[in-house]
Enzyme design. Sequence first.
Site, mmCIF file in Angstrom:
data_model
loop_
_atom_site.group_PDB
_atom_site.id
_atom_site.type_symbol
_atom_site.label_atom_id
_atom_site.label_comp_id
_atom_site.label_asym_id
_atom_site.label_seq_id
_atom_site.Cartn_x
_atom_site.Cartn_y
_atom_site.Cartn_z
ATOM 1 N N ASN A 101 27.313 2.751 -22.519
ATOM 2 C CA ASN A 101 28.158 2.448 -21.359
ATOM 3 C C ASN A 101 27.772 1.125 -20.729
ATOM 4 O O ASN A 101 26.611 0.727 -20.729
ATOM 5 C CB ASN A 101 28.058 3.574 -20.322
ATOM 6 C CG ASN A 101 28.541 4.895 -20.884
ATOM 7 O OD1 ASN A 101 29.187 4.921 -21.940
ATOM 8 N ND2 ASN A 101 28.244 5.981 -20.210
ATOM 9 N N VAL A 102 28.780 0.490 -20.163
ATOM 10 C CA VAL A 102 28.578 -0.824 -19.541
ATOM 11 C C VAL A 102 28.689 -0.719 -18.023
ATOM 12 O O VAL A 102 28.717 -1.723 -17.324
ATOM 13 C CB VAL A 102 29.621 -1.840 -20.082
ATOM 14 C CG1 VAL A 102 29.436 -2.057 -21.578
ATOM 15 C CG2 VAL A 102 31.062 -1.395 -19.791
ATOM 16 N N HIS A 118 25.555 -1.974 -25.342
ATOM 17 C CA HIS A 118 26.814 -2.744 -25.363
ATOM 18 C C HIS A 118 26.951 -3.672 -24.160
ATOM 19 O O HIS A 118 28.060 -4.071 -23.816
ATOM 20 C CB HIS A 118 28.016 -1.790 -25.467
ATOM 21 C CG HIS A 118 28.080 -1.053 -26.782
ATOM 22 N ND1 HIS A 118 28.874 0.060 -26.987
ATOM 23 C CD2 HIS A 118 27.447 -1.297 -27.970
ATOM 24 C CE1 HIS A 118 28.724 0.483 -28.242
ATOM 25 N NE2 HIS A 118 27.857 -0.315 -28.851
ATOM 26 N N CYS A 148 32.597 -21.623 -15.818
ATOM 27 C CA CYS A 148 31.211 -21.984 -15.528
ATOM 28 C C CYS A 148 31.174 -23.395 -14.940
ATOM 29 O O CYS A 148 32.124 -24.167 -15.093
ATOM 30 C CB CYS A 148 30.454 -21.919 -16.841
ATOM 31 S SG CYS A 148 28.756 -22.447 -16.806
ATOM 32 N N GLY A 187 28.400 12.909 -24.656
ATOM 33 C CA GLY A 187 29.630 12.250 -24.207
ATOM 34 C C GLY A 187 30.031 11.050 -25.035
ATOM 35 O O GLY A 187 30.616 10.114 -24.506
ATOM 36 N N SER A 189 32.022 9.897 -28.818
ATOM 37 C CA SER A 189 32.808 10.353 -29.974
ATOM 38 C C SER A 189 32.063 10.108 -31.282
ATOM 39 O O SER A 189 32.504 10.562 -32.327
ATOM 40 C CB SER A 189 34.151 9.626 -29.999
ATOM 41 O OG SER A 189 33.939 8.227 -30.066
ATOM 42 N N PRO A 214 32.561 18.320 -24.993
ATOM 43 C CA PRO A 214 33.557 19.404 -25.037
ATOM 44 C C PRO A 214 34.350 19.421 -26.344
ATOM 45 O O PRO A 214 34.913 20.446 -26.709
ATOM 46 C CB PRO A 214 34.483 19.135 -23.848
ATOM 47 C CG PRO A 214 34.099 17.814 -23.292
ATOM 48 C CD PRO A 214 32.791 17.396 -23.876
ATOM 49 N N GLU A 215 34.354 18.273 -27.059
ATOM 50 C CA GLU A 215 35.091 18.193 -28.327
ATOM 51 C C GLU A 215 34.113 18.081 -29.488
ATOM 52 O O GLU A 215 33.026 17.524 -29.351
ATOM 53 C CB GLU A 215 35.993 16.946 -28.353
ATOM 54 C CG GLU A 215 36.943 16.793 -27.188
ATOM 55 C CD GLU A 215 38.084 17.788 -27.213
ATOM 56 O OE1 GLU A 215 38.407 18.296 -28.315
ATOM 57 O OE2 GLU A 215 38.639 18.063 -26.130
ATOM 58 N N ALA A 231 29.276 17.340 -19.762
ATOM 59 C CA ALA A 231 27.908 16.860 -19.623
ATOM 60 C C ALA A 231 27.313 17.264 -18.271
ATOM 61 O O ALA A 231 26.166 17.714 -18.210
ATOM 62 C CB ALA A 231 27.881 15.341 -19.778
#
Length: 248
Positions: A101-102, A118, A148, A187, A189, A214-215, A231
Amino acid sequence: MITLDQLISLLAKARYVAVLTGSGISAESGIPTFRGADGLWKQYRAEDLATPEAFRRDPTLVWEWYRFRRDIIRKAEPNPGHDALAEMERLVPNFVLITQNVDGLHQRSGSKTVIELHGNIFIDRCVECGREVDRSGQPEPETALPRCECGGLFRPGVVWFGEALPAEALNRAWDAVDQCDIFFSIGTSALVYPAAGLPDMARQRGAKVVEINPEKTPISSRMDLSIRESAAHTLQEIVAKLKAVKAS
Ligand code: BJW
Ligand code: ZN
């Protein structure tokens, strides 16, 4: 296969626990996942926007997507799943949290050892000189295409498809996979590599591997324990049980 109670006793004895998280852990904070029903933005999929080609073709569109997501993340709060992982870190001797996660929510909920595979959505990075600016505490620049001081275009400081992951982060993740007694995949895939390969690497190194999702995913059948639930709920239960065992 192991049971939840067996997992708790293994956790109570574990010297080293490693956790991999994906966007599903932030779903309960109201942040859309990438491949869920709410993962679409306008008519685009992540695979259409999270690439260097998309940014070269239409940087304004890509920046619009990232600003939209930054707004959601700025307003979001860590949920009990993030909190439970921060608590787990305090309960085991060695703990490493590897995240795809970012959004920075793990750090905001108090997790200390976090590896961002990531990148982070609030970093702007100049495509010309590499200068980085942290926008987390700042309002978005007014302009559609931020630049910049050197004149170069800024891009989001995240890892797009076809780009290498930050070497230091990946090396630390591999090290954790090597050393851990228990590995959690939560959490995600498990479709995007190299992150998706970490649970199998941990299993091959002898760790017990546990999935919370859950999947069903492509790795579910190879897990020692696959918990098909959210989660937040599951992690709260695991941490409560772990505390009870540690106190007894
Ligand atoms: C819940 C829940 C709840 C919901 N509780 N759970 C074939 C084989 C191997 C690799 C490749 C291949 N073909 C191409 C590749 C390479 C490619 C890749 O893996 N592609 C696949 C799609 C096949 N990988 C790359 O390109 C990577 N780089 C690379 O390989 O470099 C090589 C190289 C080396 C040297 C030089 C140059 C190159 C880079 C991958 C970068 C991924 N980037 C993104 C965007 C980040 C920036 C941004 O945020 O915009 O990362 S894509 C997107 O996917 C994002 C995520 O981190 C990542 C993973 O997604 P995640 O988190 O798993 O989300 P979802 O939506 O997929 O799943 C959510 C899950 O949560 C679901 O399962 C739900 O059920 C669950 N859930 N509610 C628990 N309450
Ligand atoms: Zn620059």
